[in-house]
Design a protein around this motif. Structure first.
Motif, PDB file in Angstrom:
ATOM      1  N   ALA A 329       0.810  -1.215   0.000  1.00 36.14           N
ATOM      2  CA  ALA A 329       0.000   0.000   0.000  1.00 36.14           C
ATOM      3  C   ALA A 329       0.848   1.271   0.000  1.00 36.14           C
ATOM      4  CB  ALA A 329      -0.935   0.010   1.206  1.00 36.14           C
ATOM      5  N   THR A 330       0.376   2.262  -0.753  1.00 37.93           N
ATOM      6  CA  THR A 330       0.982   3.593  -0.748  1.00 37.93           C
ATOM      7  C   THR A 330       0.210   4.498   0.211  1.00 37.93           C
ATOM      8  OG1 THR A 330      -0.399   4.183  -2.643  1.00 37.93           O
ATOM      9  CG2 THR A 330       1.856   3.455  -3.103  1.00 37.93           C
ATOM     10  N   LYS A 331       0.814   5.650   0.522  1.00 37.59           N
ATOM     11  CA  LYS A 331       0.158   6.604   1.415  1.00 37.59           C
ATOM     12  C   LYS A 331       0.563   8.023   1.026  1.00 37.59           C
ATOM     13  CE  LYS A 331      -0.170   7.965   6.300  1.00 37.59           C
ATOM     14  NZ  LYS A 331       0.316   7.693   7.676  1.00 37.59           N
ATOM     15  N   LEU A 332      -0.435   8.872   0.801  1.00 40.39           N
ATOM     16  CA  LEU A 332      -0.152  10.273   0.502  1.00 40.39           C
ATOM     17  C   LEU A 332       0.256  10.998   1.787  1.00 40.39           C
ATOM     18  CD1 LEU A 332      -0.288  12.738  -1.480  1.00 40.39           C
ATOM     19  CD2 LEU A 332      -2.628  13.074  -0.626  1.00 40.39           C
ATOM     20  N   VAL A 333       1.398  11.662   1.769  1.00 39.49           N
ATOM     21  CA  VAL A 333       1.875  12.444   2.910  1.00 39.49           C
ATOM     22  C   VAL A 333       1.920  13.908   2.479  1.00 39.49           C
ATOM     23  CG1 VAL A 333       3.701  12.799   4.593  1.00 39.49           C
ATOM     24  CG2 VAL A 333       3.233  10.489   3.742  1.00 39.49           C
ATOM     25  N   VAL A 334       1.045  14.711   3.060  1.00 38.81           N
ATOM     26  CA  VAL A 334       0.929  16.128   2.687  1.00 38.81           C
ATOM     27  C   VAL A 334       1.956  16.937   3.466  1.00 38.81           C
ATOM     28  CG1 VAL A 334      -0.586  18.127   2.616  1.00 38.81           C
ATOM     29  CG2 VAL A 334      -1.510  15.838   2.157  1.00 38.81           C
ATOM     30  N   ARG A 335       2.750  17.711   2.732  1.00 41.66           N
ATOM     31  CA  ARG A 335       3.740  18.583   3.377  1.00 41.66           C
ATOM     32  C   ARG A 335       3.477  20.023   2.925  1.00 41.66           C
ATOM     33  NH1 ARG A 335       6.336  13.817   2.048  1.00 41.66           N
ATOM     34  NH2 ARG A 335       7.113  12.616   3.827  1.00 41.66           N
ATOM     35  N   GLU A 336       4.498  20.710   2.438  1.00 39.81           N
ATOM     36  CA  GLU A 336       4.367  22.149   2.215  1.00 39.81           C
ATOM     37  C   GLU A 336       4.306  22.568   0.753  1.00 39.81           C
ATOM     38  OE1 GLU A 336       7.933  23.241   4.141  1.00 39.81           O
ATOM     39  OE2 GLU A 336       7.204  22.802   6.171  1.00 39.81           O
ATOM     40  N   SER A 337       4.421  21.633  -0.180  1.00 43.78           N
ATOM     41  CA  SER A 337       4.516  22.020  -1.589  1.00 43.78           C
ATOM     42  C   SER A 337       3.166  22.098  -2.287  1.00 43.78           C
ATOM     43  CB  SER A 337       5.414  21.023  -2.345  1.00 43.78           C
ATOM     44  OG  SER A 337       4.812  19.736  -2.370  1.00 43.78           O
ATOM     45  N   THR A 338       2.074  21.920  -1.540  1.00 45.08           N
ATOM     46  CA  THR A 338       0.737  22.029  -2.129  1.00 45.08           C
ATOM     47  C   THR A 338      -0.108  23.008  -1.326  1.00 45.08           C
ATOM     48  OG1 THR A 338       0.070  20.056  -0.866  1.00 45.08           O
ATOM     49  CG2 THR A 338       0.722  19.732  -3.154  1.00 45.08           C
ATOM     50  N   ALA A 339      -0.952  23.749  -2.047  1.00 46.62           N
ATOM     51  CA  ALA A 339      -1.835  24.741  -1.419  1.00 46.62           C
ATOM     52  C   ALA A 339      -2.940  25.068  -2.407  1.00 46.62           C
ATOM     53  CB  ALA A 339      -1.049  26.002  -1.058  1.00 46.62           C
TER      54      ALA A 339
END
Length: 362
Positions: A329-339
């Motif tokens: 399984a993959t997992k999306l990890v949200v950091r600072e490069s999206t807004a």
């Protein structure tokens, strides 16, 4: 009792393939003076009989397992994480791993017989190929020489009966684009891996599925392909900038591609994420070293490597494997490069032409 001797088994293989015993010996020894059609018949008969030469049986009974790992450049963050998992399990299992690299995605030798014979003569019992291309003839030769094979993220799967390992690429691609859509982005670019690569195709299909379910028509003008390298990101963003209609977000099919996008954006004065949101794929340690930190779909690369080593060992021991095609399984990890998007991205005309950021006015 005589029917169980290696000599008789060799004769059975020759009879099955409709050739002479010396021809079977030539195939087993990797000799080049055998017609390709004859070689295929012999290797098919060897596989059907489950034949192992006396040398292979002695090695299996007495020698420690030797596994060959073929990967891309050792500087690849993706490959390093996979290798960490392989080496970790190898240490606990008392297995020796020999690492070699590819100058391209192609397997080390296009002559499957020569390659298989070389590995067999060197005592290899298993082979793990990372993100490379291998054909059915090469696989047949490897098996005929008693070498078990596991493919990690293969560019294509030539046979259904070969074990492949990877992650949920389609679901990961969809999660990346769903995230961008949830932020309000509607014009989302895709900078992906090589055309024809199974993992890249699955990520692209996930991209399309997310757009379609949101009622967004995919624009071919913002979809580009290339190797899983930073140059694909820099060149891809440069090409998009030159059109004068930059998307508000980009899903890059690898962290390396995403870093290339961010590097080119910085050169051109495009702010991430204010002007352009970027999502990568892999979740390598590089994501915490970018500025801003990269939102990425994390693959369990260490566990993929560990599972590959455990699986190839099971194959060398003739133990059953749970599945021929394993996806972790993959997992999306949200950091600072999206807004959320903040209006049309600012691409200065001079930057569009030259690829450099505009000079600040005094």
């Amino acid at each position: 009792m005589a029917t169980n001797t290696p000599k008789l088994t060799l004769r059975q293989i020759a009879a099955d393939a409709g050739v002479s015993v010396p021809t079977v010996s030539k195939v087993l020894n990797g000799r080049a003076d055998v017609a390709e059609s004859t070689r295929r018949r012999v290797t098919s008969a060897i596989r059907a009989r489950g034949y192992a030469s006396p040398q292979q049986r002695r090695r299996a009974a007495t020698a420690p397992a030797l596994v060959d790992l073929v990967t891309d450049l050792l500087t690849s963050a993706y490959s390093v994480e996979v290798m960490r998992g392989i080496v970790d399990v190898a240490a606990s299992e008392g297995v020796e791993v020999v690492i070699s690299t590819l100058s391209s995605r192609q397997a080390p030798s296009t002559d499957g017989a020569v390659w298989a014979q070389r590995l067999s003569a060197a005592g290899r019992r298993g082979l793990i190929l990372v993100a490379s291309e291998v054909d059915a003839t090469q696989l047949d030769e490897l098996r005929a020489h008693g070498i078990s094979v596991v493919l990690i993220d293969p560019f294509s799967t030539p046979q259904d009966d070969v074990v492949t390992l990877g992650s949920t690429n389609w679901a990961g691609g969809r999660a990346a684009v769903d995230h961008l859509i949830s932020l309000g982005h509607r014009r989302i670019g895709y900078l992906g891996g090589p055309l024809g690569a199974d993992c890249a195709s699955a990520r692209l299909h996930g991209y399309h599925a997310a757009l379609a379910d949101a009622g967004i028509t995919a624009d071919p003008a913002v979809i580009r392909h290339g190797p899983f390298e930073s140059a694909t990101g820099t060149e891809g963003l440069a090409a998009l900038c030159d059109t004068g209609d930059l998307p508000t977000a980009i899903f890059a099919a690898s962290d390396s591609i995403a870093i290339g996008v961010m590097t080119e954006a910085h050169r051109r004065g495009i702010r991430v994420p204010d002007d352009l949101s970027v999502v990568g794929f892999d979740g390598t340690p590089l994501v915490d070293q970018t500025v801003p930190r990269l939102t990425s779909v994390a693959q369990p690369l260490f566990e993929i490597g560990a599972t590959a080593l455990r699986t190839v060992l099971r194959l060398t021991r003739d133990e059953p494997v749970e599945s021929m095609h394993i996806e972790l399984a993959t997992k999306l990890v949200v950091r600072e490069s999206t807004a959320p998007p903040r209006g049309k991205p600012r691409v200065h005309p001079a930057a569009r032409r030259s690829g450099s950021a505009p000079e600040k006015q005094a």
